[in-house]
Scaffold this motif. Structure first.
Motif, PDB file in Angstrom:
ATOM      1  N   PHE A 111       0.834  -1.201   0.000  1.00 15.23           N
ATOM      2  CA  PHE A 111       0.000   0.000   0.000  1.00 15.23           C
ATOM      3  C   PHE A 111       0.869   1.251   0.000  1.00 15.23           C
ATOM      4  CE2 PHE A 111      -2.493   3.380   1.945  1.00 15.23           C
ATOM      5  CZ  PHE A 111      -3.714   3.255   1.300  1.00 15.23           C
ATOM      6  N   GLY A 112       0.408   2.275  -0.717  1.00 15.86           N
ATOM      7  CA  GLY A 112       1.153   3.531  -0.736  1.00 15.86           C
ATOM      8  C   GLY A 112       0.348   4.633  -1.405  1.00 15.86           C
ATOM      9  N   TYR A 113       1.055   5.679  -1.814  1.00 16.40           N
ATOM     10  CA  TYR A 113       0.414   6.839  -2.434  1.00 16.40           C
ATOM     11  C   TYR A 113       1.198   7.283  -3.665  1.00 16.40           C
ATOM     12  CZ  TYR A 113      -2.435   7.061   1.756  1.00 16.40           C
ATOM     13  OH  TYR A 113      -3.305   6.739   2.760  1.00 16.40           O
ATOM     14  N   LEU A 114       0.473   7.797  -4.647  1.00 22.02           N
ATOM     15  CA  LEU A 114       1.053   8.304  -5.877  1.00 22.02           C
ATOM     16  C   LEU A 114       0.549   9.727  -6.079  1.00 22.02           C
ATOM     17  CD1 LEU A 114       1.185   6.383  -9.281  1.00 22.02           C
ATOM     18  CD2 LEU A 114       0.422   8.761  -9.184  1.00 22.02           C
ATOM     19  N   MET A 125      -2.318   0.288  -4.381  1.00 19.72           N
ATOM     20  CA  MET A 125      -1.882  -0.992  -3.854  1.00 19.72           C
ATOM     21  C   MET A 125      -1.144  -1.728  -4.960  1.00 19.72           C
ATOM     22  SD  MET A 125      -1.708  -2.997  -1.255  1.00 19.72           S
ATOM     23  CE  MET A 125      -1.188  -4.697  -1.026  1.00 19.72           C
ATOM     24  N   VAL A 126       0.145  -2.003  -4.722  1.00 13.63           N
ATOM     25  CA  VAL A 126       0.982  -2.685  -5.706  1.00 13.63           C
ATOM     26  C   VAL A 126       1.094  -4.152  -5.323  1.00 13.63           C
ATOM     27  CG1 VAL A 126       3.259  -2.804  -6.771  1.00 13.63           C
ATOM     28  CG2 VAL A 126       2.289  -0.568  -6.148  1.00 13.63           C
ATOM     29  N   SER A 151      -7.450  -0.010  -4.276  1.00 15.10           N
ATOM     30  CA  SER A 151      -6.252   0.097  -3.436  1.00 15.10           C
ATOM     31  C   SER A 151      -6.448  -0.493  -2.050  1.00 15.10           C
ATOM     32  CB  SER A 151      -5.804   1.565  -3.314  1.00 15.10           C
ATOM     33  OG  SER A 151      -6.723   2.332  -2.559  1.00 15.10           O
ATOM     34  N   ASN A 152      -7.586  -1.148  -1.835  1.00 15.39           N
ATOM     35  CA  ASN A 152      -7.831  -1.833  -0.567  1.00 15.39           C
ATOM     36  C   ASN A 152      -6.772  -2.925  -0.396  1.00 15.39           C
ATOM     37  OD1 ASN A 152      -8.722  -3.397   1.572  1.00 15.39           O
ATOM     38  ND2 ASN A 152     -10.836  -3.526   0.866  1.00 15.39           N
ATOM     39  N   PRO A 153      -5.909  -2.823   0.598  1.00 14.60           N
ATOM     40  CA  PRO A 153      -4.822  -3.801   0.723  1.00 14.60           C
ATOM     41  C   PRO A 153      -5.280  -5.195   1.112  1.00 14.60           C
ATOM     42  CG  PRO A 153      -4.834  -2.323   2.605  1.00 14.60           C
ATOM     43  CD  PRO A 153      -5.838  -1.777   1.637  1.00 14.60           C
ATOM     44  N   ASP A 154      -6.521  -5.299   1.584  1.00  9.45           N
ATOM     45  CA  ASP A 154      -7.000  -6.590   2.080  1.00  9.45           C
ATOM     46  C   ASP A 154      -7.918  -7.326   1.118  1.00  9.45           C
ATOM     47  OD1 ASP A 154      -5.665  -6.183   4.561  1.00  9.45           O
ATOM     48  OD2 ASP A 154      -7.289  -4.852   5.190  1.00  9.45           O
ATOM     49  N   ALA A 155      -8.268  -6.708  -0.008  1.00 13.05           N
ATOM     50  CA  ALA A 155      -9.204  -7.355  -0.923  1.00 13.05           C
ATOM     51  C   ALA A 155      -8.962  -6.847  -2.336  1.00 13.05           C
ATOM     52  CB  ALA A 155     -10.655  -7.078  -0.501  1.00 13.05           C
ATOM     53  N   ALA A 156      -8.325  -7.661  -3.158  1.00  6.86           N
ATOM     54  CA  ALA A 156      -8.057  -7.279  -4.544  1.00  6.86           C
ATOM     55  C   ALA A 156      -9.341  -7.318  -5.363  1.00  6.86           C
ATOM     56  CB  ALA A 156      -7.023  -8.223  -5.154  1.00  6.86           C
ATOM     57  N   GLN A 157      -9.465  -6.379  -6.304  1.00  8.27           N
ATOM     58  CA  GLN A 157     -10.577  -6.389  -7.242  1.00  8.27           C
ATOM     59  C   GLN A 157     -10.421  -7.572  -8.206  1.00  8.27           C
ATOM     60  OE1 GLN A 157     -13.289  -3.653  -7.587  1.00  8.27           O
ATOM     61  NE2 GLN A 157     -12.677  -3.950  -5.464  1.00  8.27           N
ATOM     62  N   PRO A 158     -11.512  -8.044  -8.809  1.00  7.05           N
ATOM     63  CA  PRO A 158     -11.442  -9.241  -9.654  1.00  7.05           C
ATOM     64  C   PRO A 158     -10.401  -9.163 -10.774  1.00  7.05           C
ATOM     65  CG  PRO A 158     -13.717  -8.725  -9.169  1.00  7.05           C
ATOM     66  CD  PRO A 158     -12.905  -7.592  -8.632  1.00  7.05           C
ATOM     67  N   PHE A 168       0.967 -11.145 -13.903  1.00  7.27           N
ATOM     68  CA  PHE A 168       1.104  -9.703 -14.099  1.00  7.27           C
ATOM     69  C   PHE A 168       1.266  -8.982 -12.756  1.00  7.27           C
ATOM     70  CE2 PHE A 168      -0.794 -11.188 -17.930  1.00  7.27           C
ATOM     71  CZ  PHE A 168      -0.423 -10.297 -18.930  1.00  7.27           C
ATOM     72  N   ALA A 169       2.155  -8.008 -12.719  1.00 12.65           N
ATOM     73  CA  ALA A 169       2.180  -7.082 -11.596  1.00 12.65           C
ATOM     74  C   ALA A 169       0.960  -6.180 -11.740  1.00 12.65           C
ATOM     75  CB  ALA A 169       3.459  -6.254 -11.605  1.00 12.65           C
ATOM     76  N   CYS A 170       0.294  -5.886 -10.637  1.00 13.11           N
ATOM     77  CA  CYS A 170      -0.963  -5.126 -10.686  1.00 13.11           C
ATOM     78  C   CYS A 170      -0.900  -3.939  -9.746  1.00 13.11           C
ATOM     79  CB  CYS A 170      -2.145  -6.012 -10.311  1.00 13.11           C
ATOM     80  SG  CYS A 170      -2.354  -7.455 -11.381  1.00 13.11           S
ATOM     81  N   VAL A 171      -1.371  -2.803 -10.225  1.00 13.57           N
ATOM     82  CA  VAL A 171      -1.426  -1.587  -9.411  1.00 13.57           C
ATOM     83  C   VAL A 171      -2.880  -1.141  -9.336  1.00 13.57           C
ATOM     84  CG1 VAL A 171      -0.573   0.751  -9.080  1.00 13.57           C
ATOM     85  CG2 VAL A 171       0.882  -0.960 -10.210  1.00 13.57           C
ATOM     86  N   GLY A 172      -3.477  -1.259  -8.154  1.00 16.99           N
ATOM     87  CA  GLY A 172      -4.840  -0.798  -7.932  1.00 16.99           C
ATOM     88  C   GLY A 172      -4.826   0.638  -7.458  1.00 16.99           C
ATOM     89  N   VAL A 173      -5.598   1.496  -8.103  1.00 19.68           N
ATOM     90  CA  VAL A 173      -5.570   2.932  -7.805  1.00 19.68           C
ATOM     91  C   VAL A 173      -6.984   3.439  -7.537  1.00 19.68           C
ATOM     92  CG1 VAL A 173      -4.857   5.206  -8.620  1.00 19.68           C
ATOM     93  CG2 VAL A 173      -3.591   3.168  -9.363  1.00 19.68           C
TER      94      VAL A 173
END
Length: 445
Positions: A111-114, A125-126, A151-158, A168-173
């Motif tokens: 988790f972080g900020y951009l 969330m990377v 970017s919820n660190p506890d639950a990735a989107q589908p 794949f590396a995934c970045v949720g924003v």
């Protein structure tokens, strides 16, 4: 202390005296609008009346929406009427790109900020793929971008969950004004599109991003966001995969001129709830755990509008809304597109088909249309072709499913999505060492 933060087609004011009057003048000195700071000393200008007027409440905003305008880019003067102070400011356009040094931010796993061009911090969330399966970096990389909880660190989107499982590396924003992101939430606003441009360019510069180019994934909301971001033409965007999207939010809410009191009203009302302070629960949990950035970012949540009522006030479509209409923007998209949609989509309908002929700048547009429901963009049939597309245009390699993933996929799909998915055999396995030949065969289909 009063602070003015000009953004893309918007201005945000903080630190004003509560209930003070703030007048915005054009570069010619003509009054544009007067706003009244809320009880926290905050104000936001993104919509303006056709003639100068004063906005003291959300009700005033609703009253002028019918014939109002959006704030154009340009130079302005803000006057604090009580203090008599004048502040010069410049409202940005979507194409006002920042100094490229902004994109040199280092993004670490977790988790972080951009930070985007107007200084707003978006929560991210990377997630890296399993190195035991896919080796060390760099990895092909995708972004999932929406006002849900990417970017919820506890639950990735589908979309993130599946892409991550496939290497794949995934970045949720989270979009501005949602989750732990700063800024003011405004559905499909030009600011959100510009933020997406900045996100793509920043992620692409990471050492772990293969080819220094990234794709986008997501269904529904994070599917629609891809269309708006891609229309800004980020140089480092490789391809997009919008699933289950709509062409026009206004017509979605006013089909045939009749207010849609079903799904669209409920969806907008849910956005209103989730964009309040701590409205997503996980963001509140982060604040309670000591995330000061998340807490500070939510201090202007009072400026987030009630979009269920706002949309209901827009009884007539106006040209000022065209930059929030995907169908008017997709012609600008200049990267490969993989789009899917269901004719019986119970949430967003089938109007998406009306814009399929407009992807004229895309070098490769693939459309998969089927009978089914809104979430069926993640069905096995679609996901297999989705993986092929991302492999060819983002990873730039022949699509080949890892044997362990193939073995575990059925149980994982059943656990996460409540159905058993049998993944078909690799269609290009005979060309695994010849990317160009495999791509040629794929594009000849």
């Amino acid at each position: 202390m009063l602070s003015i933060e000009p953004g893309v087609e918007s201005v945000t004011i903080t630190g004003a005296k509560p209930e003070s009057r703030l007048q915005l003048l054009s570069s010619n000195g003509d009054p544009v609008v007067t706003v009244v700071a809320d009880d926290k000393g905050n104000a936001h200008i993104a919509y303006i009346p056709s003639e100068h007027g004063t906005i003291e409440s959300f009700a005033d905003m609703i009253g002028m929406v019918a014939d109002g305008l959006t704030l154009p880019p340009g130079n302005y003067t803000l006057i604090d009427e009580e203090a008599g102070d004048k502040h010069e400011t410049r409202v940005l356009a979507v194409d006002d790109h920042p100094d490229p040094s902004l994109y040199e931010q280092e993004l670490k796993e977790g988790f972080g900020y951009l930070t985007v061009r107007d200084g707003v911090q978006l929560s991210i969330m990377v997630r890296f793929p399993n190195e035991n399966l896919y080796g060390p970096p760099p990895w092909p990389t995708v972004v999932e971008y929406s006002g849900y909880g990417p970017s919820n660190p506890d639950a990735a989107q589908p979309g993130t969950l599946i892409a991550n499982m496939l290497g794949f590396a995934c970045v949720g924003v989270n979009m501005r004004g949602t989750g732990c992101s700063g800024g003011v939430f405004d559905i499909f606003s030009p600011a959100q599109s510009a933020d997406g441009y900045d996100v793509i360019e920043t992620v692409a510069r990471q050492e772990w991003a293969l080819h220094n180019r990234v794709g986008m994934v997501g269904l529904s909301y994070p599917g629609n966001s891809q269309l708006f971001v891609a229309a800004t033409r980020p140089p480092s965007l490789a391809a997009i995969t919008p699933l289950s999207v709509l062409d026009d939010l206004w017509r979605q809410q006013w089909p045939g001129g009749i207010y849609n009191s079903g799904f669209t009203r409920a969806w907008l009302a849910q956005r209103d709830v989730e964009t309040q302070v701590g409205g997503m629960a996980w963001d509140l949990a982060r604040i309670e755990a000591g995330d000061k950035t998340c807490q500070a970012n939510q201090e202007i949540r009072s400026l987030n509008m009630e979009f269920a009522e706002f949309g209901k006030a827009l009884e007539n479509f106006r040209p000022a809304l065209s930059n929030r209409r995907a169908a008017d923007l997709v012609g600008k998209i200049d990267v490969p597109v993989y789009l899917t949609g269901s004719w019986q989509d119970e949430q967003t309908g089938s109007r998406f088909a009306l814009m399929l002929n407009e992807f004229k700048s895309s070098p490769r547009a693939i459309f998969t249309l089927f009978n089914g429901h809104h979430p069926d963009g993640y069905s096995p049939m679609v996901i297999s072709r989705w993986f092929e597309f991302l492999s060819f245009y983002v990873a730039k390699r022949v699509p080949q499913l890892h044997p362990m993933v193939r073995q575990l996929a059925p149980s994982q799909f059943e656990k996460r999505f409540k159905y058993v998915a049998e993944i078909e055999e690799d269609r290009f396995g005979d060309l695994v060492d010849d990317y160009e030949a495999a791509l040629a065969r794929y594009e000849a289909e």
